[in-house]
Design a protein around this motif. Sequence first.
Motif, PDB file in Angstrom:
ATOM      1  N   ILE A 180       0.859  -1.182   0.000  1.00  9.96           N
ATOM      2  CA  ILE A 180       0.000   0.000   0.000  1.00  9.96           C
ATOM      3  C   ILE A 180       0.891   1.226   0.000  1.00  9.96           C
ATOM      4  CG2 ILE A 180      -1.974  -1.117   1.092  1.00  9.96           C
ATOM      5  CD1 ILE A 180      -1.087   0.061   3.774  1.00  9.96           C
ATOM      6  N   GLY A 181       0.384   2.328  -0.525  1.00  6.41           N
ATOM      7  CA  GLY A 181       1.163   3.550  -0.599  1.00  6.41           C
ATOM      8  C   GLY A 181       0.680   4.599   0.374  1.00  6.41           C
ATOM      9  N   VAL A 182       1.588   5.483   0.742  1.00 10.62           N
ATOM     10  CA  VAL A 182       1.281   6.561   1.682  1.00 10.62           C
ATOM     11  C   VAL A 182       0.136   7.423   1.152  1.00 10.62           C
ATOM     12  CG1 VAL A 182       2.190   8.645   2.789  1.00 10.62           C
ATOM     13  CG2 VAL A 182       3.610   6.584   2.654  1.00 10.62           C
ATOM     14  N   GLU A 183       0.214   7.844  -0.103  1.00  9.90           N
ATOM     15  CA  GLU A 183      -0.842   8.684  -0.683  1.00  9.90           C
ATOM     16  C   GLU A 183      -2.157   7.925  -0.782  1.00  9.90           C
ATOM     17  OE1 GLU A 183       0.373  10.539  -4.328  1.00  9.90           O
ATOM     18  OE2 GLU A 183       2.188  11.367  -3.420  1.00  9.90           O
ATOM     19  N   GLN A 184      -2.085   6.629  -1.100  1.00 12.65           N
ATOM     20  CA  GLN A 184      -3.297   5.813  -1.192  1.00 12.65           C
ATOM     21  C   GLN A 184      -3.987   5.715   0.172  1.00 12.65           C
ATOM     22  OE1 GLN A 184      -2.784   1.576  -2.167  1.00 12.65           O
ATOM     23  NE2 GLN A 184      -4.589   1.753  -3.482  1.00 12.65           N
ATOM     24  N   VAL A 185      -3.203   5.547   1.221  1.00 11.28           N
ATOM     25  CA  VAL A 185      -3.762   5.475   2.575  1.00 11.28           C
ATOM     26  C   VAL A 185      -4.427   6.801   2.935  1.00 11.28           C
ATOM     27  CG1 VAL A 185      -3.182   5.246   5.031  1.00 11.28           C
ATOM     28  CG2 VAL A 185      -2.212   3.653   3.351  1.00 11.28           C
ATOM     29  N   GLU A 186      -3.800   7.918   2.574  1.00 16.95           N
ATOM     30  CA  GLU A 186      -4.389   9.235   2.857  1.00 16.95           C
ATOM     31  C   GLU A 186      -5.716   9.403   2.124  1.00 16.95           C
ATOM     32  OE1 GLU A 186      -1.293  11.999   1.818  1.00 16.95           O
ATOM     33  OE2 GLU A 186      -0.095  11.475   3.586  1.00 16.95           O
ATOM     34  N   ARG A 187      -5.766   9.004   0.851  1.00 20.76           N
ATOM     35  CA  ARG A 187      -7.033   9.072   0.101  1.00 20.76           C
ATOM     36  C   ARG A 187      -8.070   8.160   0.746  1.00 20.76           C
ATOM     37  NH1 ARG A 187      -3.565   8.048  -4.478  1.00 20.76           N
ATOM     38  NH2 ARG A 187      -4.538   5.977  -4.632  1.00 20.76           N
ATOM     39  N   GLY A 188      -7.621   6.977   1.120  1.00 22.79           N
ATOM     40  CA  GLY A 188      -8.523   6.006   1.738  1.00 22.79           C
ATOM     41  C   GLY A 188      -9.098   6.492   3.050  1.00 22.79           C
ATOM     42  N   GLN A 189      -8.277   7.184   3.847  1.00 14.94           N
ATOM     43  CA  GLN A 189      -8.767   7.720   5.117  1.00 14.94           C
ATOM     44  C   GLN A 189      -9.858   8.760   4.869  1.00 14.94           C
ATOM     45  OE1 GLN A 189      -5.855   9.652   7.638  1.00 14.94           O
ATOM     46  NE2 GLN A 189      -7.211   9.509   9.415  1.00 14.94           N
ATOM     47  N   GLU A 190      -9.644   9.639   3.908  1.00 13.89           N
ATOM     48  CA  GLU A 190     -10.661  10.648   3.584  1.00 13.89           C
ATOM     49  C   GLU A 190     -11.963   9.980   3.148  1.00 13.89           C
ATOM     50  OE1 GLU A 190      -9.366  13.619   0.786  1.00 13.89           O
ATOM     51  OE2 GLU A 190      -7.450  13.869   1.839  1.00 13.89           O
ATOM     52  N   GLU A 191     -11.865   8.983   2.278  1.00 12.04           N
ATOM     53  CA  GLU A 191     -13.058   8.287   1.791  1.00 12.04           C
ATOM     54  C   GLU A 191     -13.718   7.466   2.891  1.00 12.04           C
ATOM     55  OE1 GLU A 191     -14.637   8.813  -0.922  1.00 12.04           O
ATOM     56  OE2 GLU A 191     -13.111   9.998  -1.952  1.00 12.04           O
ATOM     57  N   TYR A 192     -12.908   6.854   3.746  1.00 11.89           N
ATOM     58  CA  TYR A 192     -13.453   6.099   4.876  1.00 11.89           C
ATOM     59  C   TYR A 192     -14.266   7.023   5.780  1.00 11.89           C
ATOM     60  CZ  TYR A 192     -13.842   3.429   9.165  1.00 11.89           C
ATOM     61  OH  TYR A 192     -14.356   2.792  10.278  1.00 11.89           O
ATOM     62  N   MET A 193     -13.705   8.172   6.117  1.00 10.20           N
ATOM     63  CA  MET A 193     -14.409   9.117   6.990  1.00 10.20           C
ATOM     64  C   MET A 193     -15.714   9.583   6.345  1.00 10.20           C
ATOM     65  SD  MET A 193     -12.814   9.162   9.759  1.00 10.20           S
ATOM     66  CE  MET A 193     -11.227   8.604  10.333  1.00 10.20           C
TER      67      MET A 193
ATOM     68  N   LEU B 157     -19.463   3.312  -5.149  1.00  8.48           N
ATOM     69  CA  LEU B 157     -18.213   4.061  -5.186  1.00  8.48           C
ATOM     70  C   LEU B 157     -17.341   3.525  -6.319  1.00  8.48           C
ATOM     71  CD1 LEU B 157     -17.458   4.018  -1.330  1.00  8.48           C
ATOM     72  CD2 LEU B 157     -18.678   5.768  -2.630  1.00  8.48           C
ATOM     73  N   SER B 158     -16.343   4.273  -6.709  1.00 10.04           N
ATOM     74  CA  SER B 158     -15.454   3.819  -7.780  1.00 10.04           C
ATOM     75  C   SER B 158     -14.541   2.694  -7.271  1.00 10.04           C
ATOM     76  CB  SER B 158     -14.595   4.974  -8.289  1.00 10.04           C
ATOM     77  OG  SER B 158     -13.620   5.322  -7.322  1.00 10.04           O
ATOM     78  N   ASP B 159     -14.016   1.890  -8.208  1.00  8.92           N
ATOM     79  CA  ASP B 159     -13.070   0.837  -7.837  1.00  8.92           C
ATOM     80  C   ASP B 159     -11.880   1.424  -7.084  1.00  8.92           C
ATOM     81  OD1 ASP B 159     -14.680  -1.058  -9.077  1.00  8.92           O
ATOM     82  OD2 ASP B 159     -13.454  -1.168 -10.895  1.00  8.92           O
ATOM     83  N   GLN B 160     -11.391   2.576  -7.548  1.00  9.25           N
ATOM     84  CA  GLN B 160     -10.240   3.221  -6.887  1.00  9.25           C
ATOM     85  C   GLN B 160     -10.593   3.624  -5.463  1.00  9.25           C
ATOM     86  OE1 GLN B 160      -7.007   3.603  -8.361  1.00  9.25           O
ATOM     87  NE2 GLN B 160      -6.622   3.794  -6.163  1.00  9.25           N
ATOM     88  N   THR B 161     -11.788   4.150  -5.252  1.00  5.66           N
ATOM     89  CA  THR B 161     -12.196   4.548  -3.905  1.00  5.66           C
ATOM     90  C   THR B 161     -12.255   3.336  -2.986  1.00  5.66           C
ATOM     91  OG1 THR B 161     -13.408   6.468  -4.710  1.00  5.66           O
ATOM     92  CG2 THR B 161     -14.042   5.635  -2.542  1.00  5.66           C
ATOM     93  N   TYR B 162     -12.843   2.236  -3.464  1.00  4.74           N
ATOM     94  CA  TYR B 162     -12.914   1.027  -2.633  1.00  4.74           C
ATOM     95  C   TYR B 162     -11.517   0.514  -2.270  1.00  4.74           C
ATOM     96  CZ  TYR B 162     -17.972   0.440  -3.129  1.00  4.74           C
ATOM     97  OH  TYR B 162     -19.344   0.611  -3.059  1.00  4.74           O
ATOM     98  N   VAL B 163     -10.611   0.459  -3.242  1.00  4.22           N
ATOM     99  CA  VAL B 163      -9.283  -0.072  -2.944  1.00  4.22           C
ATOM    100  C   VAL B 163      -8.513   0.876  -2.032  1.00  4.22           C
ATOM    101  CG1 VAL B 163      -7.911   0.792  -4.915  1.00  4.22           C
ATOM    102  CG2 VAL B 163      -7.430  -1.454  -3.951  1.00  4.22           C
TER     103      VAL B 163
END
Length: 147
Positions: free
Chosen positions: A39-52, A106-112
């Motif tokens: 997993i990538g740092v930027e991906q985790v940051e995007r994921g946290q925003e989408e999770y919230m 949600l988009s595939d990218q958002t889910y991942v």
Amino acid sequence: MQTLFTHPHIQVLGCALAMAAFTGLPAIAQDHALEGGSIGVEQVERGQEEYMANCSSCHGEDLHSVLSTAPDLTGSVFKYGWVGQTVGAKYNVISTTMPAGMGGSLSDQTYVDIVAYILSANGVSATQDGELPADPEALQAITITAP
């Protein structure tokens, strides 16, 4: 003669243990890893925003459920429900059923990205150049492992 509990070193140790308990520091870090991917740092940051935005109202901001119908996404639920599984298996469940009643919205990218955030919150280390692919088939080749 000094008793054990009045010895200065014992008092300092006692204070340190009390501070750890009150600040919520974990007693032992429990890291998990991915076999076959990262997993990538930027991906985790995007994921946290989408999770919230999409998940926290049911699964909690700290991944501890706020509803009896929504499972925790950390602790023993993660250990027994995610470890040993492929990232693809967890992605498939989340992408087809979440948000509740709106699976696939949600988009595939958002889910991942959300999956990457959940993995990171459970001790999977993110790298600068890593990233889970938004490809369900490729995710089947990545396994979540125990420490």
